[in-house]
Scaffold this active site. Structure first.
Site, PDB file in Angstrom:
ATOM      1  CE  LYS A 259      40.484  43.572  43.456  1.00  0.00           C
ATOM      2  NZ  LYS A 259      41.181  43.123  44.677  1.00  0.00           N
ATOM      3  NE  ARG A 333      38.888  33.930  49.791  1.00  0.00           N
ATOM      4  CZ  ARG A 333      39.708  34.386  50.727  1.00  0.00           C
ATOM      5  NH1 ARG A 333      39.523  34.065  51.988  1.00  0.00           N
ATOM      6  NH2 ARG A 333      40.721  35.173  50.395  1.00  0.00           N
TER       7      ARG A 333
HETATM    8  N1  BES Z   1      42.116  38.977  42.686  1.00  0.00           N
HETATM    9  C1  BES Z   1      42.418  39.371  44.003  1.00  0.00           C
HETATM   10  C2  BES Z   1      43.833  39.021  44.455  1.00  0.00           C
HETATM   11  C3  BES Z   1      44.957  39.682  43.722  1.00  0.00           C
HETATM   12  C4  BES Z   1      45.549  40.818  44.232  1.00  0.00           C
HETATM   13  C5  BES Z   1      45.468  39.137  42.558  1.00  0.00           C
HETATM   14  C6  BES Z   1      46.606  41.405  43.577  1.00  0.00           C
HETATM   15  C7  BES Z   1      46.538  39.735  41.889  1.00  0.00           C
HETATM   16  C8  BES Z   1      47.101  40.863  42.410  1.00  0.00           C
HETATM   17  C9  BES Z   1      41.436  38.693  44.973  1.00  0.00           C
HETATM   18  O1  BES Z   1      40.159  38.457  44.472  1.00  0.00           O
HETATM   19  C10 BES Z   1      41.269  39.596  46.151  1.00  0.00           C
HETATM   20  O2  BES Z   1      40.743  40.662  45.972  1.00  0.00           O
HETATM   21  N2  BES Z   1      41.729  39.157  47.319  1.00  0.00           N
HETATM   22  C11 BES Z   1      41.625  39.922  48.500  1.00  0.00           C
HETATM   23  C12 BES Z   1      41.146  39.002  49.590  1.00  0.00           C
HETATM   24  C13 BES Z   1      40.771  39.712  50.856  1.00  0.00           C
HETATM   25  C14 BES Z   1      39.551  40.569  50.635  1.00  0.00           C
HETATM   26  C15 BES Z   1      40.509  38.679  51.934  1.00  0.00           C
HETATM   27  C16 BES Z   1      43.004  40.493  48.810  1.00  0.00           C
HETATM   28  O3  BES Z   1      44.002  39.821  48.578  1.00  0.00           O
HETATM   29  O4  BES Z   1      43.054  41.646  49.253  1.00  0.00           O
HETATM   30 MN    MN Z   2      38.874  40.078  44.718  1.00  0.00          MN
END
Ligand code: BES
Ligand code: MN
Ligand code: ZN
Length: 481
Positions: A259, A333
């Protein structure tokens, strides 16, 4: 932090401040001087509050309840929060708010909501402060001629608020301190305290059970994974079995698909679904709903160690399906796939999972509303009803069958990302692959409401504990879908 509550016919002599609810165009209790309120220009709109001195020289807090025909449980809950915030510097509040509520508002519903609000409003996270200002609000006495049912409702509200506070504490605890083993230990201590059956799987047990999603996400971490399973067994013949599943990513760095700094800042919140499930279990153990409830919380962080899962790696989930991991940041997931497979094997009557799953759901519904998806209309309706009763807002999103092909992989059964658009839906469609087709299942994406950077009507910035109260309502009114 948590406050005690009593119900009494007479005003306790030891109270430090009295709280009154006032209506727009309504009367004023005899002990207050309407001329003083008038001079203060106090308007009893919902959310308004003021302090004054009553005719006996005592400190009084008035909170606005708005118009009597618009007041509902949520309004009473929010008034409770306002009382707790405005009386935070006083040890013991005598609350008169439950007296003279509108006829149309059920007395038990109102009593529970007020107690919830008082507890939620008193919440602060002070564990990391070297010199915290001690919270001084310790006790609320509800004054009035309340019978045993109203007393029980106040007690339910207190238990729920304490469960939410416990879940908030877990989510607010930093990711370097709340590790999977310490998270699992906290769950175990809670479970023994309220009398739930506990099973904690360590790395060896997780390997033996072939939880390939959880193990794959854990590969980049120094911390071992855990899977916590708790069972609540009602004393009488249960109305059925409800399975709760919660995402327990103790910190989400994204893995090798790392991230950004800004994107990572709040990622200690990524076990918010797991905390909500466990918080609900603590209340369920105490409130004893007529349904068996089994909770599954897979726990790991999502780090970048030198043996971390690489984009392109293929994992085999508990139910035998293979997943090509094209983005290691779509990790929730993967661990939920294992937990949903495990839950399905036990053949419960219904499943619900809670997860801070996608930024896309936040984009769609904003910071206060969770996305609701599922495979069964009747079960979805039970979630909508529990949402209504708890005031925890959700909105239905579709799981379009023709979008499933967005998850097609060239090498494995499916891939873990579905492309740039409709991310909340493709995440939901991914989870659906790991639930037995004949089991009613609902998925709540709580990425928005689990955690926030500003105060909300029910709590301070940070963890909200979203989902605890909704899940308890769901268990209390459970009917086989
Ligand atoms: N934990 C995150 C989602 C999230 C984002 C929760 C902001 C709370 C606040 C999740 O694991 C994630 O990183 N999701 C990605 C998925 C993508 C890579 C398909 C996302 O939402 O960017
Ligand atoms: Mn994630
Ligand atoms: Zn995540």
């Amino acid at each position: 932090m948590t406050i005690s509550m009593a119900v009494s016919r007479s005003r306790p002599a030891a109270a430090d401040i009295d709280a009154y609810g006032l209506f727009v165009d309504g009367g004023v209790p005899d002990v207050l001087d309407p001329d003083v309120l008038e001079a203060m220009r106090f308007e009893p709109k919902a959310g308004a509050a003021a302090q004054l001195v009553d005719r006996q020289g005592r400190l009084a807090l008035v909170v606005g309840l708005g118009s009597p025909d618009e007041l509902d449980a949520d309004g009473v809950r929010k008034a409770g929060v306002v009382v707790a915030r405005r009386a935070a510097k006083h040890g013991h509040v005598a609350s008169h708010v439950l007296q003279d509520l509108p006829e149309g508002l059920d007395a038990e519903v109102a009593a529970q909501a007020l107690a919830e609000g008082l507890g939620l409003g008193a919440y602060q996270y002070l564990q990391q402060k070297s010199d915290p200002d001690e919270p001084t609000l310790k006790k609320v006495t509800h004054v009035g001629s309340a019978g045993p049912r109203v007393k029980a409702a106040v007690e339910r509200g207190r238990v729920l608020a304490d469960a939410v506070a416990w879940a908030r504490d877990l989510v607010n605890e930093p990711g370097g301190s709340l590790t999977p083993p310490s998270f699992a230990r906290a769950a175990g201590r809670m479970a023994r305290r309220v009398g739930l059956k506990v099973k904690i799987m360590d790395a060896k047990a997780i390997e033996a059970a072939k939880l390939g999603g959880l193990l794959g996400v854990n590969r980049g971490s120094k911390q071992p994974p855990r899977l916590v399973q708790l069972t609540y067994e009602p004393a009488d013949k249960p109305r059925g079995t409800l399975a709760l599943v919660g995402k327990g990513i103790t910190f989400d760095a994204g893995g090798l698909s790392i991230k950004t700094g800004a994107g990572m800042m709040t990622m200690k919140c990524d076990m918010g679904g797991g905390a909500a499930v466990l918080g609900a279990m603590s209340a369920i153990g105490q409130l004893a709903p007529p349904v068996r409830v089994v909770a599954y919380v897979p726990m790991t962080d999502n780090m970048l160690g030198d043996d971390a899962t690489r984009p392109g790696d293929v994992l085999t989930i508990r139910n035998g399906k293979t997943v090509e991991v094209l983005n290691t940041d779509a990790e929730g997931r993967l661990i939920l796939a294992d937990a949903l497979s495990l839950a399905s094997e036990a053949e419960p009557d219904a499943i619900v999972d809670l997860a801070t799953l996608t930024g896309a759901c936040m984009v769609a519904l904003g910071p206060q509303i969770a996305g609701l998806m599922g495979n069964h209309d009747g079960w979805r309706d039970q979630l909508l009803a529990a949402s209504d009763r708890s005031g925890e807002r959700v909105w239905s999103l579709p799981l379009p069958a023709d979008y499933r092909e967005l998850l097609d992989s060239t090498v494995a059964d499916l891939k873990n990302i579905g492309g740039p658009h409709g991310g909340a839906l493709t995440a939901g469609l991914f989870l659906k692959e790991f639930v037995a087709d004949d089991i009613p299942w609902a998925h709540l994406d709580i990425a928005g409401p689990a955690f926030g950077d500003r105060e909300t009507p029910l709590g301070p910035a940070g963890a909200s504990g979203f989902g605890v109260r909704l899940l308890v309502e769901l268990a209390q009114e459970f009917a086989k879908p």
